[in-house]
Design a protein around this motif. Structure first.
Motif, PDB file in Angstrom:
ATOM      1  N   GLY A 114       3.342  72.336  69.146  1.00 44.28           N
ATOM      2  CA  GLY A 114       4.583  72.319  68.377  1.00 44.28           C
ATOM      3  C   GLY A 114       5.680  71.429  68.912  1.00 44.28           C
ATOM      4  N   ILE A 115       5.345  70.496  69.795  1.00 50.45           N
ATOM      5  CA  ILE A 115       6.318  69.516  70.285  1.00 50.45           C
ATOM      6  C   ILE A 115       6.036  68.204  69.570  1.00 50.45           C
ATOM      7  N   VAL A 116       7.036  67.666  68.880  1.00 49.22           N
ATOM      8  CA  VAL A 116       6.845  66.410  68.164  1.00 49.22           C
ATOM      9  C   VAL A 116       6.699  65.301  69.197  1.00 49.22           C
ATOM     10  N   PRO A 117       5.534  64.633  69.218  1.00 47.60           N
ATOM     11  CA  PRO A 117       5.339  63.578  70.214  1.00 47.60           C
ATOM     12  C   PRO A 117       6.132  62.326  69.844  1.00 47.60           C
ATOM     13  N   PRO A 118       6.409  61.492  70.841  1.00 47.76           N
ATOM     14  CA  PRO A 118       7.109  60.246  70.544  1.00 47.76           C
ATOM     15  C   PRO A 118       6.165  59.288  69.821  1.00 47.76           C
ATOM     16  N   PRO A 136       6.828  70.463  62.997  1.00 48.32           N
ATOM     17  CA  PRO A 136       5.430  70.555  63.424  1.00 48.32           C
ATOM     18  C   PRO A 136       4.743  71.840  62.954  1.00 48.32           C
ATOM     19  N   ARG A 137       5.498  72.785  62.459  1.00 45.76           N
ATOM     20  CA  ARG A 137       4.909  74.056  62.016  1.00 45.76           C
ATOM     21  C   ARG A 137       4.580  74.052  60.531  1.00 45.76           C
ATOM     22  N   CYS A 138       5.544  73.629  59.693  1.00 49.11           N
ATOM     23  CA  CYS A 138       5.307  73.697  58.250  1.00 49.11           C
ATOM     24  C   CYS A 138       5.216  72.330  57.586  1.00 49.11           C
ATOM     25  N   CYS A 160      13.996  73.505  61.704  1.00 47.06           N
ATOM     26  CA  CYS A 160      13.525  73.272  60.339  1.00 47.06           C
ATOM     27  C   CYS A 160      14.369  74.122  59.392  1.00 47.06           C
ATOM     28  N   ASN A 161      14.887  73.496  58.345  1.00 47.41           N
ATOM     29  CA  ASN A 161      15.666  74.220  57.347  1.00 47.41           C
ATOM     30  C   ASN A 161      14.774  74.982  56.375  1.00 47.41           C
ATOM     31  N   ALA A 162      13.493  74.636  56.317  1.00 47.26           N
ATOM     32  CA  ALA A 162      12.571  75.304  55.393  1.00 47.26           C
ATOM     33  C   ALA A 162      12.009  76.589  55.994  1.00 47.26           C
ATOM     34  N   CYS A 163      11.420  76.501  57.205  1.00 42.74           N
ATOM     35  CA  CYS A 163      10.821  77.698  57.814  1.00 42.74           C
ATOM     36  C   CYS A 163      11.729  78.339  58.861  1.00 42.74           C
TER      37      CYS A 163
END
Length: 173
Positions: A114-118, A136-138, A160-163
């Motif tokens: 769940g870590i956004v890679p560079p 990274p989750r949804c 995340c504003n969605a999840c």
């Protein structure tokens, strides 16, 4: 010769002791991001052996003030000693580490936890407020930066504003 990530790994036909050192170092996990080995992270810059078989290992920290550097050196020395390898580990700060040195495997491991890679080639701006970073989750692109500083100095905190889940984004260097 450096590989695509800029790391000086064992070349085909490299001495067995050099390969054994790389194998031992691949088992040393980064203390701040323990899903990555120091090899995945690209901080193992070089491993070489002199004519007497003594190994020299060069490590480049993710930044010169990285608080984990001492622990990483100690863990690398311990892993090499456990492998019964006579090695000298040194810290080299030039050229400076870059996120381009993170291996493809390392990028995948970051994403899996769940870590956004560079991105490759460090093109992500550290300050670009308009940059879209997917959750990274949804997978939603409706995200926002909460803080330029995340759980470690090399990450920023987003949500995340969605999840509604927070997540780290690996900063580019």
């Amino acid at each position: 010769m450096p590989d695509a990530a800029g790391c000086w790994g064992p070349e085909p036909g490299a001495d067995a002791v050099v390969k054994a050192a790389w194998d031992a170092l691949a088992g040393v996990m980064d203390p701040e991001i323990p899903v990555l080995s120091i090899v995945d992270l690209g901080i193992v810059r070089a491993v070489s052996a002199d004519e007497d078989g003594r190994l020299s290992v060069a490590l480049t920290p993710t930044y010169s003030g990285c608080p984990a550097t001492g622990v990483i050196v100690l863990e690398a020395e311990t892993a090499l000693a456990r492998a019964r390898l006579d090695a000298r580990v040194s810290v080299v700060i030039a050229p400076p580490w870059t996120t381009d040195w993170i291996s493809d495997s390392g990028r995948e491991k970051l994403a899996e936890v769940g870590i956004v890679p560079p991105p490759h080639s460090g093109k992500r701006s550290l300050t670009a407020p308009d940059e879209v970073i997917a959750c990274p989750r949804c997978g939603s692109e409706d995200t926002r930066q909460i803080s330029r500083f995340g759980s470690t100095a090399c990450k920023a905190l987003h949500a995340c504003n969605a999840c509604l889940e927070p997540f780290d984004v690996f900063k580019c260097h």
